[in-house]
Scaffold this active site. Structure first.
Site, PDB file in Angstrom:
ATOM      1  N   HIS A   9      17.907  28.665  10.285  1.00 51.24           N
ATOM      2  CA  HIS A   9      16.354  29.883  10.257  1.00 51.24           C
ATOM      3  C   HIS A   9      16.495  30.474  10.457  1.00 51.24           C
ATOM      4  CE1 HIS A   9      15.300  26.306  12.430  1.00 51.24           C
ATOM      5  NE2 HIS A   9      14.724  27.468  13.456  1.00 51.24           N
ATOM      6  N   HIS A  98      44.576  35.822  21.108  1.00 54.89           N
ATOM      7  CA  HIS A  98      44.316  34.398  22.116  1.00 54.89           C
ATOM      8  C   HIS A  98      44.240  33.627  21.665  1.00 54.89           C
ATOM      9  CE1 HIS A  98      44.343  37.098  25.829  1.00 54.89           C
ATOM     10  NE2 HIS A  98      44.956  38.077  24.293  1.00 54.89           N
TER      11      HIS A  98
END
Length: 155
Positions: A9, A98
């Protein structure tokens, strides 16, 4: 790209904005909900979306909750998912380049829509670096996951 998107929500409004933008950019978005700002439990939407990514039904996932950590905790419990909470484009770039993340988690209570959209843009457009050191490091993380998490076929 085919993307799984989910929220609770707290992330609903941002999810709707992000979903619309991604679809306008030509991405296929599978929306796992929620469908309103009525209170709900995050696992009810993020878990099915995470499974879709793990099963290859979506290439990547974007999960949005209040701060992002709940979504990342759920996703990172599934073998094959590498989720990162990113609250800015720099972190998103590093999470892809990375760490080869395939799930981006955002905190709608932390960043506004403009920053979220730029963070998603960077994350979507950044490739994993193929340098040996990054492959080695991500491989070590994958090895840990394979030692402690079950493949979906065994569940």
């Amino acid at each position: 790209m085919k993307l799984a998107i989910a929220c609770d929500h707290a992330g609903f409004d941002l999810k709707e904005e992000v979903k619309k933008l991604l679809e306008q950019q030509g991405h296929e978005v599978i929306d796992f909900g929620t469908t309103s700002t009525a209170a709900c439990d995050l696992p009810d939407t993020v878990y099915p979306a995470a499974l879709a990514v793990a099963r290859g039904q979506a290439e990547r996932g974007i999960f949005i909750d209040g701060v992002g950590y709940g979504s990342a905790m759920i996703a990172n419990r599934i073998l094959g998912l590498n989720a990162a909470v990113c609250q800015d484009p720099f972190c998103a770039m590093l999470a892809r380049a990375h760490s080869n993340t395939n799930v981006l988690c955002l905190g709608a209570k932390i960043i506004g829509s403009a920053l979220a959209i730029e963070t998603i843009r960077v994350w979507m457009s950044t490739d994993f670096l193929t340098d040996e050191k990054y492959q080695r490091r991500v491989g070590k993380v994958d090895d840990i996951a394979h030692r402690h998490l079950k493949p979906l076929e065994e569940i």
